[in-house]
Design a protein around this motif. Structure first.
Motif, PDB file in Angstrom:
ATOM      1  N   TRP A 157     106.858 -53.799  50.935  1.00  0.00           N
ATOM      2  CA  TRP A 157     106.162 -54.739  52.077  1.00  0.00           C
ATOM      3  C   TRP A 157     104.887 -55.315  51.537  1.00  0.00           C
ATOM      4  O   TRP A 157     104.536 -56.451  51.777  1.00  0.00           O
ATOM      5  N   LEU A 158     104.019 -54.464  50.931  1.00  0.00           N
ATOM      6  CA  LEU A 158     102.872 -54.852  50.105  1.00  0.00           C
ATOM      7  C   LEU A 158     103.114 -55.767  49.324  1.00  0.00           C
ATOM      8  O   LEU A 158     102.359 -57.035  49.281  1.00  0.00           O
ATOM      9  N   ARG A 159     104.208 -55.921  48.415  1.00  0.00           N
ATOM     10  CA  ARG A 159     104.408 -56.900  47.651  1.00  0.00           C
ATOM     11  C   ARG A 159     104.747 -58.459  48.221  1.00  0.00           C
ATOM     12  O   ARG A 159     104.294 -59.305  47.904  1.00  0.00           O
ATOM     13  N   LEU A 160     105.640 -58.333  49.452  1.00  0.00           N
ATOM     14  CA  LEU A 160     105.950 -59.357  50.216  1.00  0.00           C
ATOM     15  C   LEU A 160     104.577 -60.121  50.547  1.00  0.00           C
ATOM     16  O   LEU A 160     104.673 -61.312  50.682  1.00  0.00           O
ATOM     17  N   GLY A 161     103.752 -59.332  51.127  1.00  0.00           N
ATOM     18  CA  GLY A 161     102.515 -59.784  51.843  1.00  0.00           C
ATOM     19  C   GLY A 161     101.458 -60.167  50.875  1.00  0.00           C
ATOM     20  O   GLY A 161     100.378 -60.938  51.506  1.00  0.00           O
TER      21      GLY A 161
ATOM     22  N   GLY B 194     124.504 -50.965  60.403  1.00  0.00           N
ATOM     23  CA  GLY B 194     125.078 -50.174  59.115  1.00  0.00           C
ATOM     24  C   GLY B 194     124.976 -51.280  57.743  1.00  0.00           C
ATOM     25  O   GLY B 194     125.486 -50.722  56.774  1.00  0.00           O
ATOM     26  N   ASP B 195     124.512 -52.303  57.848  1.00  0.00           N
ATOM     27  CA  ASP B 195     124.685 -53.293  56.968  1.00  0.00           C
ATOM     28  C   ASP B 195     123.392 -54.023  56.198  1.00  0.00           C
ATOM     29  O   ASP B 195     123.298 -55.087  55.871  1.00  0.00           O
ATOM     30  N   ASP B 196     122.118 -53.402  56.611  1.00  0.00           N
ATOM     31  CA  ASP B 196     120.853 -54.011  56.235  1.00  0.00           C
ATOM     32  C   ASP B 196     120.411 -53.801  55.026  1.00  0.00           C
ATOM     33  O   ASP B 196     118.972 -53.698  54.860  1.00  0.00           O
ATOM     34  N   GLY B 197     121.183 -52.898  53.987  1.00  0.00           N
ATOM     35  CA  GLY B 197     120.729 -52.902  52.814  1.00  0.00           C
ATOM     36  C   GLY B 197     119.727 -51.573  52.760  1.00  0.00           C
ATOM     37  O   GLY B 197     119.593 -51.117  53.728  1.00  0.00           O
ATOM     38  N   THR B 198     119.096 -51.248  51.472  1.00  0.00           N
ATOM     39  CA  THR B 198     118.291 -50.229  51.217  1.00  0.00           C
ATOM     40  C   THR B 198     117.052 -50.660  51.831  1.00  0.00           C
ATOM     41  O   THR B 198     116.557 -51.735  51.879  1.00  0.00           O
ATOM     42  N   PRO B 199     116.507 -49.496  52.445  1.00  0.00           N
ATOM     43  CA  PRO B 199     115.119 -49.903  53.282  1.00  0.00           C
ATOM     44  C   PRO B 199     114.109 -50.108  52.290  1.00  0.00           C
ATOM     45  O   PRO B 199     114.090 -49.713  51.108  1.00  0.00           O
ATOM     46  N   LEU B 200     113.212 -51.227  52.811  1.00  0.00           N
ATOM     47  CA  LEU B 200     112.197 -51.668  51.733  1.00  0.00           C
ATOM     48  C   LEU B 200     111.054 -50.442  51.739  1.00  0.00           C
ATOM     49  O   LEU B 200     110.968 -49.980  52.929  1.00  0.00           O
ATOM     50  N   SER B 201     110.555 -50.280  50.960  1.00  0.00           N
ATOM     51  CA  SER B 201     109.577 -49.107  50.934  1.00  0.00           C
ATOM     52  C   SER B 201     108.209 -49.779  51.119  1.00  0.00           C
ATOM     53  O   SER B 201     108.147 -51.114  51.244  1.00  0.00           O
ATOM     54  N   PRO B 202     107.018 -48.808  51.457  1.00  0.00           N
ATOM     55  CA  PRO B 202     105.883 -49.576  51.945  1.00  0.00           C
ATOM     56  C   PRO B 202     105.194 -50.597  50.916  1.00  0.00           C
ATOM     57  O   PRO B 202     104.772 -51.422  50.991  1.00  0.00           O
ATOM     58  N   GLY B 203     105.577 -50.083  49.552  1.00  0.00           N
ATOM     59  CA  GLY B 203     105.196 -50.953  48.312  1.00  0.00           C
ATOM     60  C   GLY B 203     105.733 -52.266  48.290  1.00  0.00           C
ATOM     61  O   GLY B 203     105.335 -53.308  47.881  1.00  0.00           O
TER      62      GLY B 203
END
Ligand SMILES: [Zn+2]
Length: 444
Positions: free
Chosen positions: A365-369, A354-363
């Motif tokens: 993930w694209l930004r990270l990649g 219950g503690d890993d923050g707001t889920p990353l959106s597909p967008g």
């Protein structure tokens, strides 16, 4: 206006397609019908909504509709000699996997083997949508020379380094003191020849494998050499519990694993640390403070049962971070598969604790990649997003092959987030139809 369907046409040219890109100022830009002008130098001269009126002196038009153009992806961590072993050894612990599958493969990575594997590896990355790859070679400098020449000929953007090891190595014939000096001089020669080649398309990374394979002196002197040459410095950090215990035994003077590299002078903004999944708050804060970057490799971490990285802690602390396939620790060269593994990992952590923050959106993930990886390399002013003035490192994707049912339409209420979500959660091996670096199509 001249039209062509030949993706290999040399710049200048104009692409007409859907466009999706992160922006340097934040957020995503989507254009359902975009005009992307690539000039003769391979730069993005214009990125704007399509208009039918000219002028079209910018070059022939490649009408790629209904495909979508994205920025080329940046893979911050891969091992060229290991690709033949991808997909083998799931669930083994790191040190056993290295001894059983990886060291024998790297030991055999001589010139003829490199001549076979390196060009095939770069085609594989291009086919996966990766236009920049940061890679480890093996110990042998002549095989590294082959890797660089293959990258130069292929057209991919690459940062590569000769693996350095003066203990727990597959080079068992030499005495460790001799290995240390030889490894430093061979790396320096390769760096002098290749770092910055082709206006920065190729670069060198001093590459001490990890603390288990390197003496304190090897770590310190490789970091010093990288700083002197303005090269990158890459290694592995805190991937596996067995490895961490071994580092504790080998470096009793260090506070923790991160401190081993800190004491060596390795933690700088030019450092790329693969994995880094079991870090304490102190270690995370120290990475953020020094600017040393993390190559997050979630598909590898799941494959080798290494663990689950609490990504939200790193992002909240401001650690510089991008994505890595870690082939062959990761089973697949596709960063879309890496994004999927990362998203699943965060889902499990959230459900379990219950503690890993707001889920990353597909967008996200694209930004990270893309832009995230470019920022880690300090070249986000040149690549990582599709914005005017940047170099044309692009991929074009046919999203229709990711549809759940063949022939049942993409017009069924699919928006851009849904399309991107399918690229990540239902990636198709043939969805990438082309990848360009500086407007030059990469062989795939
Ligand atoms: Zn690795």
């Amino acid at each position: 206006m001249a039209e062509t369907h030949d993706l290999s046409v040399a710049p200048p040219f104009v692409l007409r397609a859907e466009l999706l890109t992160p922006l340097g100022t934040g957020g995503l830009r989507f254009e359902p019908d975009a005009r992307i002008e690539v000039d003769a130098a391979g730069r993005l001269a214009r990125v704007e909504p399509w208009r039918d009126e000219g002028p079209f002196e910018a070059g022939p038009v490649l009408d790629l509709r209904p495909w979508v153009v994205l920025p080329g992806l940046v893979d911050l961590h891969a091992h060229l000699p290991q690709l033949p072993s991808a997909g083998v050894g799931a669930g083994l612990d790191l040190l056993t996997w290295l001894e059983r599958y990886i060291f024998p493969l790297e030991q055999r990575f001589d010139v003829p083997t490199a001549e076979l594997i390196a060009p095939a590896a770069f085609r594989t990355f291009a086919r996966a949508g990766t236009t920049t790859v940061v890679a480890y070679g093996a110990l042998w400098p002549d095989s590294l020379e082959v890797c660089f020449r293959a990258a130069e000929a292929h057209g991919i953007r690459a940062v590569i380094g000769k693996v350095m090891m003066d203990r727990l190595s597959y080079d068992n014939e030499r005495d460790p003191a001799e290995v240390l000096e030889l490894s430093l001089s061979q790396s320096a020669e390769l760096c002098a020849r290749w770092n910055g080649r082709d206006d920065g398309r190729l670069a060198y990374a001093f590459t001490p494998r990890f603390a288990v394979s390197c003496s304190a002196e090897m770590l310190r002197r490789s970091a010093e050499a990288a700083a002197e040459a303005g090269a990158y410095w890459q290694t592995h950090l805190s991937e596996d519990r067995g490895e961490i215990a071994e580092v504790r035994r080998l470096f009793p003077e260090a506070i923790d694993y991160t401190d081993v590299y800190d004491r060596a002078g390795g933690l700088t903004p030019r450092a790329i640390l693969a994995h880094a999944i079991h870090l304490s708050d102190r270690e995370i804060a120290r990475l953020a403070e020094t600017g040393a970057a993390v190559a997050h490799c979630p598909s590898s971490n799941l494959f080798l049962a290494s663990g689950a990285m609490h990504l939200s802690r790193y992002l909240a602390a401001g650690v510089r971070l991008g994505l890595g396939s870690d082939v062959a620790g990761g089973p697949d060269a596709s960063l879309f598969s890496v994004m999927r593994a990362g998203a699943y990992t965060q889902n499990v952590l959230r459900a379990a604790r219950g503690d890993d923050g707001t889920p990353l959106s597909p967008g996200d993930w694209l930004r990270l990649g893309s832009l995230g990886g470019a920022a880690v390399l300090g070249i986000d002013d040149r690549i990582g997003s599709i914005e005017e003035g940047k170099e044309a490192d692009l991929v074009v994707i046919d999203p229709s092959v990711t549809q759940p049912l063949e022939g049942v339409g993409s017009d069924l209420a699919d928006g851009v987030e849904e399309m991107l979500s399918r690229l990540i959660f239902r990636p198709h091996p043939e969805m990438v139809r082309g990848a360009w670096v500086r407007g030059h199509l990469l062989p795939s």
